[in-house]
Design a protein around this motif. Structure first.
Motif, PDB file in Angstrom:
ATOM      1  N   GLY A  54       0.997  -1.087   0.267  1.00 55.16           N
ATOM      2  CA  GLY A  54       0.001  -0.246   0.002  1.00 55.16           C
ATOM      3  C   GLY A  54       1.337   0.940  -0.458  1.00 55.16           C
ATOM      4  N   TRP A  55       0.276   2.421  -0.140  1.00 55.06           N
ATOM      5  CA  TRP A  55       1.064   3.728  -0.389  1.00 55.06           C
ATOM      6  C   TRP A  55       0.352   4.104   0.874  1.00 55.06           C
ATOM      7  CZ3 TRP A  55      -2.860   2.273  -3.326  1.00 55.06           C
ATOM      8  CH2 TRP A  55      -2.918   2.321  -5.097  1.00 55.06           C
ATOM      9  N   ASN A  60      -0.613   9.051   8.071  1.00 52.77           N
ATOM     10  CA  ASN A  60      -1.445   7.734   8.256  1.00 52.77           C
ATOM     11  C   ASN A  60      -0.814   6.409   7.497  1.00 52.77           C
ATOM     12  OD1 ASN A  60      -3.494   9.471   8.821  1.00 52.77           O
ATOM     13  ND2 ASN A  60      -2.964  10.585   6.102  1.00 52.77           N
ATOM     14  N   PRO A  61      -2.313   5.150   7.949  1.00 53.52           N
ATOM     15  CA  PRO A  61      -1.965   3.945   8.059  1.00 53.52           C
ATOM     16  C   PRO A  61      -1.735   3.659   6.407  1.00 53.52           C
ATOM     17  CG  PRO A  61      -3.685   4.451   9.482  1.00 53.52           C
ATOM     18  CD  PRO A  61      -3.329   5.647   8.984  1.00 53.52           C
ATOM     19  N   PRO A  62      -1.705   2.369   5.860  1.00 57.00           N
ATOM     20  CA  PRO A  62      -1.092   2.578   3.893  1.00 57.00           C
ATOM     21  C   PRO A  62      -3.170   2.336   3.815  1.00 57.00           C
ATOM     22  CG  PRO A  62       0.809   0.920   5.186  1.00 57.00           C
ATOM     23  CD  PRO A  62      -0.073   1.775   5.913  1.00 57.00           C
ATOM     24  N   TYR A 198     -10.735   0.578  -2.041  1.00 61.47           N
ATOM     25  CA  TYR A 198      -9.520   0.343  -1.233  1.00 61.47           C
ATOM     26  C   TYR A 198     -10.438   0.192  -0.307  1.00 61.47           C
ATOM     27  CZ  TYR A 198      -8.407   4.619  -4.096  1.00 61.47           C
ATOM     28  OH  TYR A 198      -7.380   5.290  -5.529  1.00 61.47           O
ATOM     29  N   ILE A 199      -9.419  -0.923   0.505  1.00 60.17           N
ATOM     30  CA  ILE A 199      -9.955  -1.277   1.552  1.00 60.17           C
ATOM     31  C   ILE A 199     -10.292  -0.344   3.576  1.00 60.17           C
ATOM     32  CG2 ILE A 199      -8.942  -3.131   3.206  1.00 60.17           C
ATOM     33  CD1 ILE A 199      -7.119  -4.106   1.655  1.00 60.17           C
ATOM     34  N   SER A 200     -10.940  -0.318   3.406  1.00 63.36           N
ATOM     35  CA  SER A 200     -11.819   0.458   4.509  1.00 63.36           C
ATOM     36  C   SER A 200     -10.443   0.580   5.821  1.00 63.36           C
ATOM     37  CB  SER A 200     -13.100   1.101   4.459  1.00 63.36           C
ATOM     38  OG  SER A 200     -13.773  -0.343   4.792  1.00 63.36           O
TER      39      SER A 200
END
Length: 200
Positions: A54-55, A60-62, A198-200
């Motif tokens: 992930g970015w 912030n979290p990826p 996106y994964i929330s």
């Protein structure tokens, strides 16, 4: 295939001469043994990078894609690259007549594939999807791809170096148009609601 890939990075002049001789195969064989494999590198790496790493933006979290979304986007990207190589090869084959060159379509497909090799190999950077890395690797890769194009055209097409410069410039211009067309198509598809999830 691998020795040509390595040779393009270590001794491109000599490797283009070998590719010219080696490229007289069928178009389907070149796609199966070269294009399909090389184009898979950025696709597989981007799938892994966007779903597992992930970015990271600031602290912030990826941000990661769902598996379904990443799979769908990877498939479309793979198809776009294969079509892009085919379009470029067709243009090269058509344009070669202007310079009194008569390459086979198979040689044009091989030339388009091997010219794009740095772009395919640079896809390894997608394993760690970070903006600074993408910019650094992307800039270096584009520069080397343009270098390979200008060095390879006179050798592979068997034309005068001065004409090769003009031919290379034409190929570069069409390549930019193809790239913009792919980006525009992506924007249209995303506008239709088929964008990343996106994964929330």
């Amino acid at each position: 295939m691998i020795h040509h890939v390595l040779g393009l990075f270590t001794h491109p002049d000599q490797e283009w001469r070998e590719i010219r001789v080696d490229a007289e195969k069928s178009v389907s064989r070149i796609y199966l043994t070269h294009t399909l494999i090389l184009a898979a590198i950025p696709v597989v790496c981007a799938f892994i990078g966007t779903t597992q790493v992930g970015w990271k933006i600031g602290g912030n979290p990826p941000v990661m894609l769902t598996l379904d979304s990443a799979l769908w986007m990877s498939a479309l990207s793979y198809l776009a690259m294969l079509v892009g190589v085919g379009v470029m090869a067709s243009f090269i084959h058509w344009m070669a007549r202007t310079y009194d060159a008569v390459p086979s379509m198979a040689r044009c497909v091989a030339f388009a594939t091997y010219t794009a090799t740095p772009l395919f190999i640079a896809g390894l950077a997608a394993l760690y999807p970070q903006m600074w890395l993408a910019l650094l690797v992307g800039t270096a890769t584009i520069c080397y791809t343009v270098f390979l194009l200008f060095v390879g055209v006179p050798t592979v097409m068997n034309i005068d170096p001065d004409e090769g410069f003009l031919f290379s410039s034409s190929i570069l211009a069409v390549g930019l148009v193809v790239l913009v067309a792919i980006i525009a198509f992506s924007v249209i598809v995303w506008g239709l609601g088929i964008g990343p999830t996106y994964i929330s």
